[in-house]
Design a protein around this motif. Structure first.
Motif, PDB file in Angstrom:
ATOM      1  N   ALA A  90      -3.234  22.319   9.488  1.00 36.44           N
ATOM      2  CA  ALA A  90      -3.492  21.973   8.088  1.00 36.44           C
ATOM      3  C   ALA A  90      -2.224  22.097   7.256  1.00 36.44           C
ATOM      4  O   ALA A  90      -2.001  21.311   6.332  1.00 36.44           O
ATOM      5  N   ALA A  91      -1.370  23.084   7.599  1.00 39.58           N
ATOM      6  CA  ALA A  91      -0.139  23.303   6.840  1.00 39.58           C
ATOM      7  C   ALA A  91       0.955  22.333   7.231  1.00 39.58           C
ATOM      8  O   ALA A  91       1.500  21.611   6.381  1.00 39.58           O
ATOM      9  N   ILE A  92       1.289  22.251   8.507  1.00 42.30           N
ATOM     10  CA  ILE A  92       2.397  21.389   8.913  1.00 42.30           C
ATOM     11  C   ILE A  92       2.049  19.915   8.771  1.00 42.30           C
ATOM     12  O   ILE A  92       2.911  19.075   8.528  1.00 42.30           O
ATOM     13  N   GLY A  93       0.754  19.577   8.891  1.00 40.91           N
ATOM     14  CA  GLY A  93       0.327  18.201   8.696  1.00 40.91           C
ATOM     15  C   GLY A  93       0.063  17.859   7.247  1.00 40.91           C
ATOM     16  O   GLY A  93      -0.261  16.708   6.933  1.00 40.91           O
ATOM     17  N   ASN A  94       0.187  18.845   6.336  1.00 44.34           N
ATOM     18  CA  ASN A  94      -0.082  18.644   4.906  1.00 44.34           C
ATOM     19  C   ASN A  94      -1.468  18.068   4.678  1.00 44.34           C
ATOM     20  O   ASN A  94      -1.675  17.195   3.825  1.00 44.34           O
ATOM     21  N   ILE A  95      -2.445  18.596   5.427  1.00 42.35           N
ATOM     22  CA  ILE A  95      -3.806  18.054   5.380  1.00 42.35           C
ATOM     23  C   ILE A  95      -4.667  18.780   4.361  1.00 42.35           C
ATOM     24  O   ILE A  95      -5.406  18.164   3.609  1.00 42.35           O
ATOM     25  N   GLY A  96      -4.586  20.108   4.337  1.00 41.96           N
ATOM     26  CA  GLY A  96      -5.373  20.898   3.385  1.00 41.96           C
ATOM     27  C   GLY A  96      -6.386  21.760   4.087  1.00 41.96           C
ATOM     28  O   GLY A  96      -6.115  22.925   4.397  1.00 41.96           O
ATOM     29  N   PRO A  97      -7.577  21.228   4.365  1.00 46.79           N
ATOM     30  CA  PRO A  97      -8.563  22.036   5.091  1.00 46.79           C
ATOM     31  C   PRO A  97      -8.241  22.076   6.572  1.00 46.79           C
ATOM     32  O   PRO A  97      -7.583  21.166   7.104  1.00 46.79           O
ATOM     33  N   THR A 153      -4.991  10.072   6.433  1.00 43.64           N
ATOM     34  CA  THR A 153      -3.988   9.970   5.360  1.00 43.64           C
ATOM     35  C   THR A 153      -3.501  11.332   4.899  1.00 43.64           C
ATOM     36  O   THR A 153      -2.639  11.426   4.032  1.00 43.64           O
ATOM     37  N   THR A 154      -4.070  12.407   5.454  1.00 44.87           N
ATOM     38  CA  THR A 154      -3.763  13.810   5.118  1.00 44.87           C
ATOM     39  C   THR A 154      -4.084  14.127   3.661  1.00 44.87           C
ATOM     40  O   THR A 154      -3.451  14.985   3.065  1.00 44.87           O
ATOM     41  N   THR A 155      -5.086  13.438   3.093  1.00 45.11           N
ATOM     42  CA  THR A 155      -5.503  13.739   1.723  1.00 45.11           C
ATOM     43  C   THR A 155      -6.305  15.037   1.681  1.00 45.11           C
ATOM     44  O   THR A 155      -6.044  15.908   0.849  1.00 45.11           O
ATOM     45  N   GLY A 156      -7.296  15.164   2.552  1.00 43.35           N
ATOM     46  CA  GLY A 156      -8.006  16.438   2.659  1.00 43.35           C
ATOM     47  C   GLY A 156      -9.183  16.620   1.726  1.00 43.35           C
ATOM     48  O   GLY A 156      -9.768  17.702   1.687  1.00 43.35           O
ATOM     49  N   PHE A 157      -9.569  15.587   0.963  1.00 47.39           N
ATOM     50  CA  PHE A 157     -10.783  15.685   0.171  1.00 47.39           C
ATOM     51  C   PHE A 157     -11.980  15.896   1.106  1.00 47.39           C
ATOM     52  O   PHE A 157     -11.915  15.571   2.292  1.00 47.39           O
ATOM     53  N   GLY A 158     -13.093  16.395   0.547  1.00 47.26           N
ATOM     54  CA  GLY A 158     -14.277  16.607   1.364  1.00 47.26           C
ATOM     55  C   GLY A 158     -15.545  16.135   0.691  1.00 47.26           C
ATOM     56  O   GLY A 158     -15.727  16.323  -0.511  1.00 47.26           O
ATOM     57  N   THR A 159     -16.410  15.487   1.483  1.00 54.00           N
ATOM     58  CA  THR A 159     -17.751  15.151   1.006  1.00 54.00           C
ATOM     59  C   THR A 159     -18.819  15.695   1.945  1.00 54.00           C
ATOM     60  O   THR A 159     -20.012  15.561   1.674  1.00 54.00           O
ATOM     61  N   ASP A 160     -18.379  16.298   3.051  1.00 58.53           N
ATOM     62  CA  ASP A 160     -19.328  16.850   4.019  1.00 58.53           C
ATOM     63  C   ASP A 160     -18.597  17.916   4.836  1.00 58.53           C
ATOM     64  O   ASP A 160     -17.366  17.888   4.946  1.00 58.53           O
ATOM     65  N   ASP A 161     -19.351  18.855   5.398  1.00 58.10           N
ATOM     66  CA  ASP A 161     -18.759  19.910   6.207  1.00 58.10           C
ATOM     67  C   ASP A 161     -18.707  19.434   7.652  1.00 58.10           C
ATOM     68  O   ASP A 161     -19.693  19.503   8.385  1.00 58.10           O
ATOM     69  N   THR A 178      -2.044  11.612  -1.746  1.00 54.73           N
ATOM     70  CA  THR A 178      -2.700  12.126  -0.532  1.00 54.73           C
ATOM     71  C   THR A 178      -2.652  13.645  -0.515  1.00 54.73           C
ATOM     72  O   THR A 178      -2.289  14.270   0.482  1.00 54.73           O
ATOM     73  N   GLY A 179      -3.040  14.232  -1.655  1.00 55.87           N
ATOM     74  CA  GLY A 179      -2.972  15.684  -1.813  1.00 55.87           C
ATOM     75  C   GLY A 179      -4.268  16.392  -1.493  1.00 55.87           C
ATOM     76  O   GLY A 179      -4.364  17.128  -0.513  1.00 55.87           O
ATOM     77  N   GLY A 180      -5.305  16.193  -2.310  1.00 56.29           N
ATOM     78  CA  GLY A 180      -6.593  16.802  -2.003  1.00 56.29           C
ATOM     79  C   GLY A 180      -7.086  17.848  -2.971  1.00 56.29           C
ATOM     80  O   GLY A 180      -8.230  18.290  -2.865  1.00 56.29           O
ATOM     81  N   PHE A 181      -6.239  18.286  -3.938  1.00 55.20           N
ATOM     82  CA  PHE A 181      -6.742  19.215  -4.949  1.00 55.20           C
ATOM     83  C   PHE A 181      -7.811  18.509  -5.783  1.00 55.20           C
ATOM     84  O   PHE A 181      -7.645  17.372  -6.195  1.00 55.20           O
ATOM     85  N   SER A 182      -8.899  19.223  -6.048  1.00 53.45           N
ATOM     86  CA  SER A 182      -9.982  18.701  -6.874  1.00 53.45           C
ATOM     87  C   SER A 182     -10.207  19.639  -8.052  1.00 53.45           C
ATOM     88  O   SER A 182      -9.712  20.775  -8.065  1.00 53.45           O
TER      89      SER A 182
END
Length: 504
Positions: free
Chosen positions: A450-457, A336-344, A241-245
């Motif tokens: 985004a930081a404390i929730g480990n979400i990313g964006p 899930t706090t993954t933070g991937f994106g497919t739309d703005d 549940t990271g989100g780096f691509s």
């Protein structure tokens, strides 16, 4: 032979030499992790292997020395466990940042630590692709060597299940004292040991974790838009549940409904307690499907998908299937706090965007790789609120808080309430500090949650199409600490700042 520098004096509440010794063991293990990207570099021939080899050498030397001289000869205690966990996450972020600096991929040490902490804490916020306050232009994600792309994703994967749990699983260095680390690393509101021994528990959890990673890797690799390298990187990021691509545009770059739905499924899986996955694998379907937290987690996701997708379809005029695809993806990515994106999502209608913003304050199940406020804590808060309303109407009644057939003790209720208050307080403090650097309210709130929730964006200047490179260095260190506090669920870090923690 007894390790060097061991005192014959009565043992203090915290044996700092023991802390150094165990910390050395984890630094030494980090050396092995740093060797893996060097192999990737040799495969692709991009001539960055030396930066990982030098970093690994530093880790082996420093870690090995600390372990040799200060190896513990007795069981760890709870205070030492908490101190080791907090110091380990911070120290490993420093060690993991070395390749970025040695290679020159990132000229700023602060940016290198930010990127590494974001990886290990499975936050997924990045400083790549932006310009720093002193004029350095960080490279785009696609422009950095593949070894560093792999290192970012590997940091996610190791941090997802917990690098300390991994060490307990493969390095029998800590003996029975390892339970103190396991509890400190996994400080959720419930404990779910699969076996009596912590080392066996850690191994079983990692077997499940590895199996799901392999399954997602194969499913992603089956699509022609992803080669094996992109598939393994995104499998690492999803299960953690990271989100780096590997792409600046995240998952949207692949423009594939198949890839979106594969990742949606595995984001859901990663947000479930991995102990429950293990029970399901053993054939205990009743425990899995009757679990109240999994039901609540699924309900929240279902409500989110209906509201967000419905708003995209009815208000933003998306095709109904596209609305479901994009809505489901973003809801899962945030819950899930993954933070991937497919739309703005910042361009969505206010209904969908606002509900998605509310989901920033949720999280996965206890025992999952997700961050945020775990679903079990929300369940306890909701049930306790309901109990208080009934108590007002029936002041003499004895009304315990129950989840299913289990009565929640008052100690757990107080702990959950304290966690929630601290979480909101630290989030608000982080947003206030970011605002002092001149950012508007939504940008400040977005960066902090985004930081404390480990979400990313986040939102505003740190939305799904932006990055964190332009933050002043002091602000980046604030977010670095928020990421660590969020990943270790607040108490593990804050307890070491308590005077009572250090009192004899």
């Amino acid at each position: 032979m007894a390790p060097f520098f061991k005192s014959k004096a009565p043992r203090a509440n915290i044996d700092f030499l023991v802390v150094l010794g165990v910390l050395g063991a984890f630094i030494f293990f980090m050396g092995f992790a740093l060797l893996t990207p060097a192999i990737i570099d040799l495969v692709y021939g991009q001539n960055t292997w030396h930066s990982f080899l030098i970093s690994a050498g530093i880790a082996f030397t420093v870690g090995g020395t600390l372990w040799y001289f200060f190896k513990p000869d007795h069981e760890l205690r709870i205070r030492e466990g908490f101190l080791i966990v907090s110091l380990t996450w911070f120290t490993l972020s420093i060690v993991g940042a070395l390749p970025f600096v040695i290679s020159g991929v990132l000229p700023s040490f602060t940016d290198a630590v930010f990127e590494t902490m974001s990886g290990l804490t499975t936050t997924g916020s990045t400083i790549l692709g932006g310009t720093t306050t002193d004029g350095f232009s960080n490279p785009l994600i696609e422009d950095i060597p593949k070894s560093f792309l792999f290192w970012r994703s590997l940091a996610h994967w190791l941090g997802g299940m917990g690098i300390i749990v991994l060490s307990l699983a493969i390095l029998p260095l800590l003996g029975i004292g390892g339970m103190q680390l396991f509890q400190a690393e996994s400080p959720g509101p419930t404990a779910d040991k699969l076996t009596p021994r912590v080392q066996e528990t850690a191994k079983l959890l990692w077997v499940v974790y590895l199996a799901f990673t392999a399954a997602e890797f194969l499913l992603l690799w089956a699509h022609p838009a992803m080669d094996w390298f992109e598939a393994i990187n995104h499998a690492f990021s999803t299960l953690a549940t990271g989100g780096f691509s590997t792409k600046n545009g995240s998952i949207e770059t692949f423009n594939s409904a198949y890839i979106d739905w594969v990742i949606i499924i595995f984001m859901y899986i990663a947000g479930v307690n991995f102990a429950m996955h293990f029970r399901l694998f053993r054939g205990d379907t009743e425990s899995f499907f009757s679990n109240r937290e999994i039901r609540f987690y699924t309900l929240i996701i279902g409500i989110g998908v209906v509201i967000v997708s419905g708003s995209l379809w009815l208000v933003d005029n998306y095709d109904i299937l596209e609305a479901l695809r994009y809505g489901a993806f973003q809801v899962l990515a945030i819950v899930t706090t993954t933070g991937f994106g497919t739309d703005d999502y910042e361009l969505w209608n206010s209904i969908g965007a606002f509900f998605l913003f509310l989901l920033f304050f949720t999280g996965g199940c206890a025992g999952s790789t997700g961050g945020g406020i775990k679903m079990m804590r929300w369940m306890v808060l909701i049930r306790n609120t309901g109990r208080e309303i009934k108590q007002i109407m029936h002041p003499k009644a004895i009304l315990p808080v129950r989840i299913g057939d289990q009565t929640i003790s008052q100690n757990i209720q107080r702990t959950v309430l304290s966690f929630f208050i601290l979480y909101i307080f630290i989030f608000a403090t982080g947003a206030f500090i970011i605002s002092l650097f001149g950012y508007d309210i939504m940008s400040s709130i977005g960066a902090s949650i985004a930081a404390i929730g480990n979400i990313g964006p986040g939102w505003g200047d740190f939305g799904p199409t932006d990055n964190f490179a332009g933050l002043p260095y002091a602000a980046k260190w604030v977010l670095i600490m928020l990421m660590m506090v969020g990943r270790l669920e607040i108490f593990t870090v804050l307890i070491i700042f308590s005077p009572a923690f250090w009192r004899q």
